[in-house]
Design a protein around this motif. Sequence first.
Motif, PDB file in Angstrom:
ATOM      1  N   VAL A 126     -23.341  33.404 -21.503  1.00 24.78           N
ATOM      2  CA  VAL A 126     -24.211  34.196 -22.193  1.00 24.78           C
ATOM      3  C   VAL A 126     -23.434  35.211 -22.904  1.00 24.78           C
ATOM      4  CG1 VAL A 126     -24.501  36.167 -20.624  1.00 24.78           C
ATOM      5  CG2 VAL A 126     -26.347  35.764 -21.980  1.00 24.78           C
ATOM      6  N   THR A 127     -23.841  35.469 -24.045  1.00 21.77           N
ATOM      7  CA  THR A 127     -23.143  36.426 -24.985  1.00 21.77           C
ATOM      8  C   THR A 127     -24.118  37.360 -25.573  1.00 21.77           C
ATOM      9  OG1 THR A 127     -21.337  34.805 -25.587  1.00 21.77           O
ATOM     10  CG2 THR A 127     -21.747  36.701 -27.211  1.00 21.77           C
ATOM     11  N   TYR A 128     -23.866  38.760 -25.620  1.00 29.05           N
ATOM     12  CA  TYR A 128     -25.075  39.505 -26.038  1.00 29.05           C
ATOM     13  C   TYR A 128     -24.015  40.767 -26.824  1.00 29.05           C
ATOM     14  CZ  TYR A 128     -23.931  42.049 -21.630  1.00 29.05           C
ATOM     15  OH  TYR A 128     -23.175  42.644 -20.754  1.00 29.05           O
ATOM     16  N   LEU A 129     -24.682  41.596 -27.578  1.00 23.03           N
ATOM     17  CA  LEU A 129     -24.089  42.737 -28.174  1.00 23.03           C
ATOM     18  C   LEU A 129     -24.911  43.930 -27.479  1.00 23.03           C
ATOM     19  CD1 LEU A 129     -24.403  42.199 -31.886  1.00 23.03           C
ATOM     20  CD2 LEU A 129     -22.339  41.785 -30.438  1.00 23.03           C
ATOM     21  N   ALA A 130     -24.066  45.074 -26.886  1.00 26.56           N
ATOM     22  CA  ALA A 130     -24.618  46.182 -26.072  1.00 26.56           C
ATOM     23  C   ALA A 130     -24.584  47.145 -27.223  1.00 26.56           C
ATOM     24  CB  ALA A 130     -23.939  46.201 -24.973  1.00 26.56           C
ATOM     25  N   ILE A 131     -25.516  47.923 -27.432  1.00 29.15           N
ATOM     26  CA  ILE A 131     -25.673  49.101 -28.420  1.00 29.15           C
ATOM     27  C   ILE A 131     -25.858  50.450 -27.274  1.00 29.15           C
ATOM     28  CG2 ILE A 131     -26.205  50.423 -30.574  1.00 29.15           C
ATOM     29  CD1 ILE A 131     -27.066  47.306 -31.304  1.00 29.15           C
ATOM     30  N   TYR A 132     -24.998  51.461 -27.410  1.00 30.64           N
ATOM     31  CA  TYR A 132     -25.243  52.557 -26.364  1.00 30.64           C
ATOM     32  C   TYR A 132     -24.286  53.687 -26.926  1.00 30.64           C
ATOM     33  CZ  TYR A 132     -20.854  50.645 -24.835  1.00 30.64           C
ATOM     34  OH  TYR A 132     -19.472  49.991 -24.584  1.00 30.64           O
ATOM     35  N   GLY A 133     -24.987  54.764 -26.446  1.00 29.49           N
ATOM     36  CA  GLY A 133     -24.127  56.318 -26.995  1.00 29.49           C
ATOM     37  C   GLY A 133     -22.641  56.262 -26.547  1.00 29.49           C
ATOM     38  N   ASP A 190     -16.749  60.995 -34.741  1.00 31.58           N
ATOM     39  CA  ASP A 190     -17.209  62.076 -35.505  1.00 31.58           C
ATOM     40  C   ASP A 190     -18.533  61.543 -36.361  1.00 31.58           C
ATOM     41  OD1 ASP A 190     -15.459  63.490 -33.978  1.00 31.58           O
ATOM     42  OD2 ASP A 190     -14.116  63.732 -36.067  1.00 31.58           O
ATOM     43  N   GLU A 191     -18.597  60.395 -36.916  1.00 32.97           N
ATOM     44  CA  GLU A 191     -19.464  60.088 -37.891  1.00 32.97           C
ATOM     45  C   GLU A 191     -20.551  58.956 -37.064  1.00 32.97           C
ATOM     46  OE1 GLU A 191     -18.473  59.573 -42.041  1.00 32.97           O
ATOM     47  OE2 GLU A 191     -16.888  60.898 -41.874  1.00 32.97           O
ATOM     48  N   THR A 192     -20.215  58.371 -36.274  1.00 35.42           N
ATOM     49  CA  THR A 192     -21.112  57.305 -35.592  1.00 35.42           C
ATOM     50  C   THR A 192     -21.076  57.727 -34.022  1.00 35.42           C
ATOM     51  OG1 THR A 192     -20.139  55.701 -37.079  1.00 35.42           O
ATOM     52  CG2 THR A 192     -21.412  54.904 -35.379  1.00 35.42           C
ATOM     53  N   ASP A 193     -22.559  57.868 -33.854  1.00 31.17           N
ATOM     54  CA  ASP A 193     -22.542  58.424 -32.175  1.00 31.17           C
ATOM     55  C   ASP A 193     -23.065  57.327 -31.299  1.00 31.17           C
ATOM     56  OD1 ASP A 193     -25.094  58.061 -33.097  1.00 31.17           O
ATOM     57  OD2 ASP A 193     -25.681  59.977 -32.574  1.00 31.17           O
ATOM     58  N   PHE A 194     -22.641  56.217 -31.719  1.00 33.64           N
ATOM     59  CA  PHE A 194     -22.776  54.998 -30.607  1.00 33.64           C
ATOM     60  C   PHE A 194     -21.834  53.931 -30.773  1.00 33.64           C
ATOM     61  CE2 PHE A 194     -25.027  53.981 -34.736  1.00 33.64           C
ATOM     62  CZ  PHE A 194     -24.466  52.557 -35.086  1.00 33.64           C
ATOM     63  N   ASN A 195     -21.744  53.370 -29.543  1.00 32.30           N
ATOM     64  CA  ASN A 195     -20.704  52.141 -29.528  1.00 32.30           C
ATOM     65  C   ASN A 195     -21.277  50.922 -29.520  1.00 32.30           C
ATOM     66  OD1 ASN A 195     -18.295  53.656 -28.510  1.00 32.30           O
ATOM     67  ND2 ASN A 195     -20.059  54.185 -26.890  1.00 32.30           N
ATOM     68  N   ILE A 196     -20.716  49.649 -29.990  1.00 35.06           N
ATOM     69  CA  ILE A 196     -21.167  48.466 -30.088  1.00 35.06           C
ATOM     70  C   ILE A 196     -19.986  47.321 -29.286  1.00 35.06           C
ATOM     71  CG2 ILE A 196     -21.997  46.292 -31.249  1.00 35.06           C
ATOM     72  CD1 ILE A 196     -22.927  48.280 -33.710  1.00 35.06           C
ATOM     73  N   THR A 197     -20.582  46.942 -28.237  1.00 29.33           N
ATOM     74  CA  THR A 197     -19.652  45.903 -27.619  1.00 29.33           C
ATOM     75  C   THR A 197     -20.242  44.656 -27.577  1.00 29.33           C
ATOM     76  OG1 THR A 197     -18.929  47.756 -26.012  1.00 29.33           O
ATOM     77  CG2 THR A 197     -18.583  45.631 -25.019  1.00 29.33           C
ATOM     78  N   LYS A 198     -19.568  43.756 -27.609  1.00 31.19           N
ATOM     79  CA  LYS A 198     -19.795  42.206 -27.799  1.00 31.19           C
ATOM     80  C   LYS A 198     -19.337  41.653 -26.231  1.00 31.19           C
ATOM     81  CE  LYS A 198     -19.179  37.535 -29.941  1.00 31.19           C
ATOM     82  NZ  LYS A 198     -18.541  36.810 -30.999  1.00 31.19           N
ATOM     83  N   ALA A 199     -20.066  41.246 -25.517  1.00 34.36           N
ATOM     84  CA  ALA A 199     -19.865  40.711 -24.094  1.00 34.36           C
ATOM     85  C   ALA A 199     -20.098  39.263 -24.084  1.00 34.36           C
ATOM     86  CB  ALA A 199     -20.387  41.425 -22.830  1.00 34.36           C
ATOM     87  N   THR A 200     -19.077  38.397 -23.332  1.00 31.95           N
ATOM     88  CA  THR A 200     -19.430  36.930 -23.076  1.00 31.95           C
ATOM     89  C   THR A 200     -18.910  36.799 -21.686  1.00 31.95           C
ATOM     90  OG1 THR A 200     -18.978  36.468 -25.281  1.00 31.95           O
ATOM     91  CG2 THR A 200     -18.869  34.765 -23.554  1.00 31.95           C
ATOM     92  N   PHE A 201     -20.078  36.114 -20.751  1.00 31.05           N
ATOM     93  CA  PHE A 201     -19.879  35.815 -19.610  1.00 31.05           C
ATOM     94  C   PHE A 201     -20.003  34.254 -19.154  1.00 31.05           C
ATOM     95  CE2 PHE A 201     -21.028  40.243 -19.472  1.00 31.05           C
ATOM     96  CZ  PHE A 201     -20.046  41.071 -18.512  1.00 31.05           C
ATOM     97  N   LYS A 202     -19.212  34.009 -18.617  1.00 32.28           N
ATOM     98  CA  LYS A 202     -19.124  32.395 -18.139  1.00 32.28           C
ATOM     99  C   LYS A 202     -20.399  32.291 -17.137  1.00 32.28           C
ATOM    100  CE  LYS A 202     -15.732  30.645 -20.062  1.00 32.28           C
ATOM    101  NZ  LYS A 202     -16.017  29.931 -21.348  1.00 32.28           N
ATOM    102  N   ALA A 203     -20.988  31.264 -16.921  1.00 30.01           N
ATOM    103  CA  ALA A 203     -22.206  30.987 -16.094  1.00 30.01           C
ATOM    104  C   ALA A 203     -21.547  31.261 -14.457  1.00 30.01           C
ATOM    105  CB  ALA A 203     -22.536  29.271 -16.131  1.00 30.01           C
ATOM    106  N   ASN A 204     -22.611  31.902 -13.992  1.00 32.85           N
ATOM    107  CA  ASN A 204     -22.687  32.260 -12.674  1.00 32.85           C
ATOM    108  C   ASN A 204     -21.758  33.647 -12.488  1.00 32.85           C
ATOM    109  OD1 ASN A 204     -23.363  31.973 -10.007  1.00 32.85           O
ATOM    110  ND2 ASN A 204     -21.326  30.879  -9.298  1.00 32.85           N
ATOM    111  N   SER A 205     -21.769  34.429 -13.417  1.00 25.63           N
ATOM    112  CA  SER A 205     -21.152  35.789 -13.178  1.00 25.63           C
ATOM    113  C   SER A 205     -21.932  36.921 -13.458  1.00 25.63           C
ATOM    114  CB  SER A 205     -19.907  35.721 -14.130  1.00 25.63           C
ATOM    115  OG  SER A 205     -19.808  35.098 -15.394  1.00 25.63           O
TER     116      SER A 205
END
Length: 112
Positions: free
Chosen positions: A80-87, A9-24
């Motif tokens: 690779v590891t990244y943070l994804a920020i989305y609604g 209700d107070e934060t209108d976005f998500n943050i996900t941390k994703a890690t993928f092994k090489a070749n994925s």
Amino acid sequence: MNGVLQADDETDFNITKATFKANSTLDWHKHSTSQILIYVDGEGYYQERGKDPVILKAGDVIKCDKETEHWHASTKDSDVTYLAIYGGGQPTTWTEVVTQEYYDSVADQLND
């Protein structure tokens, strides 16, 4: 993928941390809101439909506009590891499989 922050209700976005092994890879998809990817470790491929693929590395940030079809992945040789920020809500619509053959052709193109 690990949820770091979920929309509420107070934060209108998500943050996900994703890690993928090489070749994925993730498949082609789009989001109902814009998405920001913040690369924190390793190297990955990123491509929007109709544009050339690119390699993104730790420290790179990319914004993908809402409803823009795209895919992203680790490179052939690097995790690779990244943070994804989305609604919040239903943010992802999966559209097409990224085949191994296509992934390999991107890897070959970017490693030349």
